[in-house]
Motif scaffolding. Structure first.
Motif, short mmCIF file in Angstrom:
data_model
loop_
_atom_site.label_atom_id
_atom_site.label_comp_id
_atom_site.label_asym_id
_atom_site.label_seq_id
_atom_site.Cartn_x
_atom_site.Cartn_y
_atom_site.Cartn_z
N LEU A 67 -42.02 76.90 -63.50
CA LEU A 67 -41.68 77.60 -62.27
C LEU A 67 -42.76 77.44 -61.22
N SER A 68 -42.33 77.24 -59.96
CA SER A 68 -43.33 77.15 -58.88
C SER A 68 -42.80 77.67 -57.54
N LYS A 69 -41.60 78.23 -57.49
CA LYS A 69 -41.12 78.80 -56.24
C LYS A 69 -41.99 80.02 -55.89
N PRO A 70 -42.31 80.19 -54.62
CA PRO A 70 -43.23 81.28 -54.25
C PRO A 70 -42.83 82.65 -54.78
N ASP A 71 -41.54 83.01 -54.69
CA ASP A 71 -41.16 84.33 -55.19
C ASP A 71 -41.38 84.44 -56.69
N ASP A 72 -41.14 83.34 -57.43
CA ASP A 72 -41.36 83.35 -58.87
C ASP A 72 -42.85 83.48 -59.21
N ILE A 73 -43.69 82.84 -58.41
CA ILE A 73 -45.13 82.93 -58.65
C ILE A 73 -45.61 84.37 -58.42
N PHE A 74 -45.15 84.98 -57.33
CA PHE A 74 -45.54 86.38 -57.08
C PHE A 74 -45.06 87.28 -58.22
N ILE A 75 -43.82 87.08 -58.66
CA ILE A 75 -43.29 87.88 -59.78
C ILE A 75 -44.12 87.63 -61.03
N GLY A 76 -44.42 86.36 -61.28
CA GLY A 76 -45.19 86.01 -62.46
C GLY A 76 -46.57 86.63 -62.45
N VAL A 77 -47.26 86.53 -61.31
CA VAL A 77 -48.60 87.10 -61.21
C VAL A 77 -48.57 88.61 -61.40
N GLU A 78 -47.68 89.27 -60.70
CA GLU A 78 -47.61 90.74 -60.80
C GLU A 78 -47.37 91.18 -62.23
N ASN A 79 -46.60 90.37 -62.98
CA ASN A 79 -46.26 90.74 -64.34
C ASN A 79 -47.11 90.03 -65.39
N GLY A 80 -48.30 89.62 -65.00
CA GLY A 80 -49.30 89.23 -65.99
C GLY A 80 -49.43 87.77 -66.34
N CYS A 81 -48.85 86.85 -65.56
CA CYS A 81 -49.01 85.42 -65.85
C CYS A 81 -50.19 84.87 -65.06
N ASP A 82 -50.85 83.89 -65.65
CA ASP A 82 -52.08 83.36 -65.06
C ASP A 82 -51.92 81.95 -64.50
N THR A 83 -51.12 81.12 -65.14
CA THR A 83 -50.92 79.75 -64.67
C THR A 83 -49.43 79.41 -64.68
N PHE A 84 -49.09 78.43 -63.84
CA PHE A 84 -47.70 78.04 -63.62
C PHE A 84 -47.62 76.52 -63.51
N ASP A 85 -46.51 75.96 -63.93
CA ASP A 85 -46.30 74.52 -63.70
C ASP A 85 -44.85 74.26 -63.35
N CYS A 86 -44.61 73.21 -62.59
CA CYS A 86 -43.26 72.80 -62.24
C CYS A 86 -43.32 71.44 -61.55
N VAL A 87 -42.27 70.64 -61.73
CA VAL A 87 -42.19 69.34 -61.06
C VAL A 87 -41.69 69.46 -59.62
N ALA A 88 -41.23 70.65 -59.21
CA ALA A 88 -40.57 70.79 -57.91
C ALA A 88 -41.39 70.29 -56.72
N PRO A 89 -42.67 70.64 -56.58
CA PRO A 89 -43.39 70.18 -55.39
C PRO A 89 -43.43 68.66 -55.25
N THR A 90 -43.55 67.94 -56.35
CA THR A 90 -43.58 66.48 -56.27
C THR A 90 -42.17 65.90 -56.22
N ARG A 91 -41.26 66.46 -57.00
CA ARG A 91 -39.88 65.95 -57.00
C ARG A 91 -39.21 66.17 -55.65
N GLU A 92 -39.38 67.34 -55.08
CA GLU A 92 -38.75 67.62 -53.79
C GLU A 92 -39.39 66.81 -52.66
N ALA A 93 -40.66 66.47 -52.82
CA ALA A 93 -41.30 65.61 -51.83
C ALA A 93 -40.61 64.25 -51.76
#
Length: 413
Positions: free
Chosen positions: A279-305
């Motif tokens: 996951l790397s969508k901004p809303d997912d990252i905010f949700i993830g951080v608030e709920n205790g996640c520290d790192t995230f990965d996703c192909v979206a930034p490079t694939r969508e580019a």
């Protein structure tokens, strides 16, 4: 395991939430969390050279263990994944479970679909189901109907990940399909627990055998679909085991993400890092951080580019659109990435992608498109990394929620 090999420290916490800012210490450098992990499937990030990787302050890369297992001896001889890749940074590999399961029932990632799309994905998966067989020993699979079956076990997953030499490796787990029944998810969770124990045993054995090699942190992977009791059971079972951290994965509708993360991270040891897979969508990252996640990965930034999508604070744009053909602005005004600080404007990148003059050779068209994709890739990855850096700062400064609300209001206006 010593402090300078692999450890995790917490620098600040979000009041009345599970989120925190911290540092994962690895043999190849520190990872300041929250952090976005750049995906380099085959030990290289597409259209992002090592120099640009460091120019945009990227700190860590995740690679595909299944694919790299074919050249694990070569990577080992080169000194491990960090050196082999040329990025010389902390690295992560997955267990190979996703690719094995993708031949059968597992979608293995967070998805958000309507019923029609779920049915379509289920149909496609059912057609492939006969290419893999899940057993208590491991997964028998074949790439196509003509191939002989191969057995993929937790022990083998540990073996090739140790050879690859990533700083963080993942335990072998069973991914389930979003259409799988409650009963099957219960069976899969029991298997994942059994495989987790086998991974730990093999990991400790290989660590002792590979004297002089940098310590590799082993993360247990939590499954359980969208069922609260199964997720909590996974967190209790794996949280009591001697893992160095945890990966959170599974196939479920995206709307269920906040609950699932809260369930598991309320139980998992606070002193160990947690990685949210895919996951790397901004809303997912905010949700993830608030709920205790520290790192995230996703192909979206490079694939969508590669499809012309550009990330900006005012929402995403498609740079291929005609309205940008004569735009003299950078991809995003005020952005400090190498692309936005270069001579390449929106208009120039639009022209590189579209090549409408009809005077260029095929080789020139391909070259121009690659230049454009490299520029957008650099910008998009920088954008997400900078977001996680700003989130980290907001936690340390004590204004996470204010920062979140203002940022998301502008981005999703």
């Amino acid at each position: 395991m010593t402090q300078n090999q692999f450890s995790f420290e917490i620098n600040a916490k979000i009041p009345d939430a599970l989120g925190r800012a911290g540092i994962i210490h690895t043999p190849h450098g520190d990872i300041h969390t929250p952090n976005f992990v750049v995906v380099g499937t085959y030990a290289k990030v597409k259209f992002l050279e090592p120099q640009q990787f460091h120019n945009i302050n990227a700190q860590v890369m995740i690679s595909n263990g299944f694919h790299l297992s074919k050249i694990d001896d070569e990577i080992e001889k080169a000194g491990g994944l960090s050196k082999y890749s040329g990025y010389n940074c902390p690295t992560i590999t997955d267990s190979g479970g996703f690719q094995v399961m993708s031949f059968g029932s597992g979608l293995g990632k967070v998805i958000s679909m309507d019923k029609r799309n779920i049915a379509r994905e289920q149909f496609k998966t059912d057609k492939k189901r006969h290419l893999s067989r899940v057993t208590d020993d491991g997964v028998y699979f074949k790439r196509n109907e003509k191939d002989d079956e191969k057995l993929f076990t937790p022990e083998y997953s540990m073996e090739f990940q140790h050879k690859i030499g990533a700083d963080i490796i993942m335990a072998f787990d069973e991914l389930t399909n979003i259409g799988d029944s409650r009963e099957y998810n219960e069976e899969a969770l029991d298997r994942t627990y059994s495989w987790a124990k086998r991974c730990l045993t093999e990991h400790k054995k290989l660590t002792k055998e590979r004297v002089g090699k940098p310590y590799q942190g082993l993360f247990g992977v939590l499954q359980g679909a969208h069922y609260q009791d199964l997720r909590e059971k996974a967190a209790r079972d794996l949280g009591a085991m001697d893992f160095d951290g945890y990966g959170i994965g599974g196939a479920f509708e995206k709307e269920q993400l906040p609950n699932i993360l809260f369930w598991v991270n309320s139980i998992l040891p606070e002193s160990k890092p947690r990685h949210l897979l895919g996951l790397s969508k901004p809303d997912d990252i905010f949700i993830g951080v608030e709920n205790g996640c520290d790192t995230f990965d996703c192909v979206a930034p490079t694939r969508e580019a590669r499809h012309g999508k550009v990330y900006t604070l005012d929402g995403d744009i498609n740079i291929r659109n005609a309205k940008f053909a004569e735009d003299p602005s950078p991809l995003f005004k005020g952005c400090e990435c190498p692309t936005c600080k270069s001579q390449y404007t929106r208009g120039k990148i639009n022209k590189l992608l579209k090549n409408k003059d009809g005077l260029k050779t095929e080789e020139e068209i391909i070259r121009d498109k690659q230049i454009a994709i490299e520029l957008i890739t650099t910008h998009n990855v920088h954008f997400i990394i900078k977001l996680t850096q700003e989130i980290r700062k907001s936690i340390i400064d004590g204004n996470f929620f204010d920062f979140r609300d203002k940022w998301l209001k502008r981005y999703y206006k």
